[in-house]
Write a protein that holds these residues in place. Structure first.
Motif, PDB file in Angstrom:
ATOM      1  N   SER A 120       0.839  -1.196   0.000  1.00 45.30           N
ATOM      2  CA  SER A 120       0.000   0.000   0.000  1.00 45.30           C
ATOM      3  C   SER A 120       0.876   1.248   0.000  1.00 45.30           C
ATOM      4  O   SER A 120       2.088   1.181  -0.192  1.00 45.30           O
ATOM      5  CB  SER A 120      -0.933  -0.019   1.223  1.00 45.30           C
ATOM      6  OG  SER A 120      -1.883   1.023   1.140  1.00 45.30           O
ATOM      7  N   GLY A 121       0.253   2.397   0.240  1.00 48.49           N
ATOM      8  CA  GLY A 121       0.941   3.671   0.270  1.00 48.49           C
ATOM      9  C   GLY A 121      -0.048   4.811   0.125  1.00 48.49           C
ATOM     10  O   GLY A 121      -1.253   4.596  -0.051  1.00 48.49           O
ATOM     11  N   THR A 122       0.444   6.031   0.209  1.00 50.11           N
ATOM     12  CA  THR A 122      -0.404   7.213   0.124  1.00 50.11           C
ATOM     13  C   THR A 122      -0.826   7.480  -1.314  1.00 50.11           C
ATOM     14  O   THR A 122      -0.005   7.523  -2.224  1.00 50.11           O
ATOM     15  CB  THR A 122       0.335   8.444   0.673  1.00 50.11           C
ATOM     16  OG1 THR A 122       0.596   8.244   2.071  1.00 50.11           O
ATOM     17  CG2 THR A 122      -0.499   9.716   0.505  1.00 50.11           C
ATOM     18  N   GLY A 123      -2.148   7.659  -1.498  1.00 48.41           N
ATOM     19  CA  GLY A 123      -2.702   8.007  -2.791  1.00 48.41           C
ATOM     20  C   GLY A 123      -3.463   9.321  -2.703  1.00 48.41           C
ATOM     21  O   GLY A 123      -3.527   9.948  -1.638  1.00 48.41           O
ATOM     22  N   ALA A 124      -4.043   9.747  -3.819  1.00 50.98           N
ATOM     23  CA  ALA A 124      -4.749  11.027  -3.876  1.00 50.98           C
ATOM     24  C   ALA A 124      -6.105  10.865  -4.545  1.00 50.98           C
ATOM     25  O   ALA A 124      -6.227  10.212  -5.588  1.00 50.98           O
ATOM     26  CB  ALA A 124      -3.923  12.066  -4.631  1.00 50.98           C
ATOM     27  N   LEU A 125      -7.121  11.475  -3.952  1.00 49.70           N
ATOM     28  CA  LEU A 125      -8.485  11.483  -4.490  1.00 49.70           C
ATOM     29  C   LEU A 125      -8.876  12.913  -4.813  1.00 49.70           C
ATOM     30  O   LEU A 125      -8.674  13.815  -3.989  1.00 49.70           O
ATOM     31  CB  LEU A 125      -9.451  10.855  -3.478  1.00 49.70           C
ATOM     32  CG  LEU A 125     -10.930  10.810  -3.839  1.00 49.70           C
ATOM     33  CD1 LEU A 125     -11.578   9.561  -3.228  1.00 49.70           C
ATOM     34  CD2 LEU A 125     -11.688  12.052  -3.353  1.00 49.70           C
ATOM     35  N   LEU A 126      -9.443  13.142  -6.011  1.00 51.85           N
ATOM     36  CA  LEU A 126      -9.848  14.469  -6.456  1.00 51.85           C
ATOM     37  C   LEU A 126     -11.274  14.441  -6.990  1.00 51.85           C
ATOM     38  O   LEU A 126     -11.800  13.382  -7.343  1.00 51.85           O
ATOM     39  CB  LEU A 126      -8.930  14.991  -7.563  1.00 51.85           C
ATOM     40  CG  LEU A 126      -7.463  15.245  -7.275  1.00 51.85           C
ATOM     41  CD1 LEU A 126      -6.657  13.965  -7.397  1.00 51.85           C
ATOM     42  CD2 LEU A 126      -6.898  16.289  -8.227  1.00 51.85           C
TER      43      LEU A 126
ATOM     44  N   GLU B 180       4.044   1.922   1.674  1.00 56.01           N
ATOM     45  CA  GLU B 180       3.856   1.502   3.064  1.00 56.01           C
ATOM     46  C   GLU B 180       3.185   0.138   3.097  1.00 56.01           C
ATOM     47  O   GLU B 180       1.963   0.033   3.006  1.00 56.01           O
ATOM     48  CB  GLU B 180       2.974   2.518   3.810  1.00 56.01           C
ATOM     49  CG  GLU B 180       3.544   3.928   3.844  1.00 56.01           C
ATOM     50  CD  GLU B 180       2.491   4.955   4.260  1.00 56.01           C
ATOM     51  OE1 GLU B 180       1.564   4.586   4.992  1.00 56.01           O
ATOM     52  OE2 GLU B 180       2.623   6.111   3.832  1.00 56.01           O
ATOM     53  N   PRO B 181       3.969  -0.939   3.209  1.00 50.16           N
ATOM     54  CA  PRO B 181       3.336  -2.262   3.304  1.00 50.16           C
ATOM     55  C   PRO B 181       2.516  -2.352   4.585  1.00 50.16           C
ATOM     56  O   PRO B 181       2.865  -1.748   5.606  1.00 50.16           O
ATOM     57  CB  PRO B 181       4.537  -3.218   3.347  1.00 50.16           C
ATOM     58  CG  PRO B 181       5.658  -2.382   3.892  1.00 50.16           C
ATOM     59  CD  PRO B 181       5.435  -1.002   3.356  1.00 50.16           C
TER      60      PRO B 181
END
Length: 307
Positions: free
Chosen positions: A132-138, A251-252
């Motif tokens: 996993s890891g940080t993503g972005a939603l718009l 980020e696992p």
């Protein structure tokens, strides 16, 4: 291949070596297996609000991590030659989740916890259960230039973050993240490092963050990628939301357990390894994330440790 499956494949392909990042733990302080063997009981913690990993469903714990922990419980019963094993599910949230392992509330936390050095000072982790890891939603109506900067690192081949026009595109905007998460720390750090004239506005949960994106009070919501995708898909306004494919961090996710309790961690990792290598794991994964690409299956099979 569908767009959704392609994302999981891309995620998996970038983290095939995740299982090798774990250091040797401290000498055992608590022998969980001895207690489980003596009491024929196991305490599993879960987060009621961490879809799709753990959540409440009609009063019962459910989710991908919960299902994995049920498999771990079955494996422990066999490993310890127990005729029965009573599983107690303990709902955890906020500070209670952070303290659950240290204060003995749970033997294993079955949620969506990122493996960080800070947390490893307090708890140990299983093999990774998800990359996993940080993503972005718009908002789907967000300016194309903003989407380009976030997705590709630059608009029209110009520098990202520093200098015009990328800096101009990012400044004087409000960005949200989930309070108390690594995404919040990352966002605050980026704004400070690049001295952006932007505002960080933490939100309590993904629903509140989506509402801010939809009403325009926040330009972007940053959060855990699979949870962003799940929240967007379940939203009544899913057609007005976009989750970018880019990961801003890696980020696992792992299951938390007591530091130094190597026998218990070995038993947990053995159960996970058996689950990942099983022929039915593809169908198991599909329940929570849709049919996986071969690369996803390869990630888990390479994460599984041999006997």
């Amino acid at each position: 291949m569908s767009e959704r499956n392609g994302r999981w494949a891309a995620i998996a392909a970038s983290v095939l070596a995740a299982a090798a990042v774990y250091a040797v733990a401290l000498p055992a302080q608590a022998q969980t297996l001895d207690r489980v063997r003596t009491n024929s009981a196991l305490k599993l913690g879960y987060d009621p609000d961490a879809r799709p990993f753990s959540f409440d469903a009609q009063g019962k714990p459910d989710g991908y991590a919960v299902a994995l922990c049920n498999r771990i419980a079955d494996s422990l019963r066999a490993q310890l030659n127990l005729s029965k094993l009573d599983v107690e599910w303990v709902p955890l949230s906020g500070d209670a989740k952070l303290r659950a392992i240290q204060d003995g509330t749970a033997d294993l936390v079955c949620a969506a916890e990122p493996v960080t050095l800070g947390r490893r000072q307090q708890v140990s982790f299983s093999l990774p259960i998800f990359p996993s890891g940080t993503g972005a939603l718009l908002n789907a109506s967000a300016p194309l230039a903003l989407r380009e900067v976030l997705q590709y690192g630059e608009p029209s081949s110009r520098p990202v973050w520093r200098g015009a026009p990328a800096r101009t595109i990012l400044e004087h905007k409000t960005f949200s993240s989930i309070a108390g998460t690594t995404s919040e720390e990352w966002l605050s750090g980026r704004i400070k490092t690049f001295q952006l004239a932007a505002t960080a506005a933490p939100v309590t949960d993904y629903q509140q963050g989506i509402e801010r994106v939809l009403d325009g009070s926040s330009a972007v919501l940053f959060g855990d990628m699979p949870r962003l995708m799940d929240a967007a898909a379940r939203s009544d306004s899913s057609g007005n939301l976009i989750v970018l494919e880019r990961h801003f961090t890696y980020e696992p996710l792992g299951l938390e357990l007591t530091r130094g309790d190597e026998d218990f961690r070995l038993a947990v990792d053995r159960a996970l390894s058996q689950a990942y290598a099983a022929e039915n794991f593809r169908a198991f994964f599909t329940t929570w994330f849709g049919p996986p690409d071969d690369a996803v299956v390869t990630f888990f099979r390479q994460t599984a440790l041999p006997e």
